[in-house]
Write an enzyme that holds these catalytic residues in place. Structure first.
Site, PDB file in Angstrom:
ATOM      1  N   ASN A   3      59.405  14.051  40.422  1.00  0.00           N
ATOM      2  CA  ASN A   3      60.605  13.854  39.578  1.00  0.00           C
ATOM      3  C   ASN A   3      60.953  15.132  38.833  1.00  0.00           C
ATOM      4  O   ASN A   3      62.128  15.487  38.686  1.00  0.00           O
ATOM      5  CB  ASN A   3      60.392  12.696  38.604  1.00  0.00           C
ATOM      6  N   HIS A  18      60.689   4.829  35.174  1.00  0.00           N
ATOM      7  CA  HIS A  18      59.616   3.893  35.530  1.00  0.00           C
ATOM      8  C   HIS A  18      59.987   3.187  36.836  1.00  0.00           C
ATOM      9  O   HIS A  18      61.139   2.757  37.008  1.00  0.00           O
ATOM     10  CB  HIS A  18      59.417   2.873  34.403  1.00  0.00           C
ATOM     11  N   GLU A  27      64.568   7.556  42.548  1.00  0.00           N
ATOM     12  CA  GLU A  27      64.200   8.229  41.290  1.00  0.00           C
ATOM     13  C   GLU A  27      64.753   9.645  41.277  1.00  0.00           C
ATOM     14  O   GLU A  27      65.277  10.111  40.255  1.00  0.00           O
ATOM     15  CB  GLU A  27      62.671   8.304  41.154  1.00  0.00           C
TER      16      GLU A  27
END
Ligand code: GAR
Length: 215
Positions: free
Chosen positions: A17, A112, A177
């Site tokens: 990420n 998350h 993500e």
């Protein structure tokens, strides 16, 4: 906010990420500078990514501190030296104590791998499979004192196929993500999203439960 964002990134592991955020900065979509990367794990591959991109980085190992309070105090000092707009949790697997959180109102953001408030904590993909859920997803949210809790900024849903394997879900989740985190940061930088008193305003609309994004 139209000036470049200043970010601190906290991570504990691979840092894909974090890499997506770096890539978005490098391709010009996200106007931001990552001032510092801090890991609680010296072996986190995310630290290597920081080195490769000449981003200031360090390991602050929680095992070297006598309790959460002293760890958080040091973390706060290090982050304060950089005066950042946002503290980005990118796979940072530690709960931040309430004093730390109170010090940075409207500033700490987490991603998350679940549709919060469902499945905070670990093993979200396993839980989705075990419970035969039909949908799964990722959530980006402001951080409060709880585990993976706080006002939701945005989320993306995915469909879960029958007999879907955990690894397939992990790959699908990572893909979304890597889209949503830089996207939300870009929208914060552009002023499209604003956070006021823990409330999320997107395009002048108060989103009590966050906004659904589509990839
Ligand atoms: C990501 O899936 C992120 O959502 C999750 O850790 C992974 C880190 O991957 N975070 C949490 O579970 C927070 N509770 P990465 O190191 O490859 O970015």
């Amino acid at each position: 906010m139209s000036k470049k964002l200043s970010l601190a990134v906290l991570l504990s592991g691979n840092g894909t990420n974090f890499q997506a955020i770096i890539d978005s900065i490098e391709n010009g979509r996200l106007k931001a500078a990552i001032k510092i990367v801090i890991s609680n794990n010296k072996d986190a591959f995310g630290l290597n990514r920081a080195k490769k991109h000449n981003i200031k980085n360090l390991c602050l190992n929680h095992k070297d501190f006598k309790n959460r309070k002293s760890y958080d105090q040091k973390l706060k000092e290090l982050i304060n030296q950089e005066s950042v707009d946002f503290i980005i949790l990118a796979g940072f697997m530690r709960i931040l104590g309430s004093e730390f959180v109170k010090n940075f109102p409207n500033k700490i953001i987490n991603i998350h791998p679940s549709l919060l408030p469902k499945y905070p904590g670990l093993n979200t993909h396993k839980k989705v499979i075990k419970n035969k859920d039909k949908e799964h997803g990722v959530t980006v949210h402001l951080v409060d004192e709880g585990l993976d809790s706080g006002p939701i900024i945005g989320y993306i849903k995915i469909k879960v196929n029958d007999n879907e394997k955990e690894n397939d879900l992990i790959n699908k989740i990572h893909k979304i993500e890597h889209f949503i985190y830089p996207e939300i940061l870009s929208e914060l930088q552009e002023g499209k999203i604003s956070i006021v008193d823990n409330k999320i305003i997107i395009d002048d609309v108060y989103h009590k439960d966050g906004k659904e994004y589509f990839i």
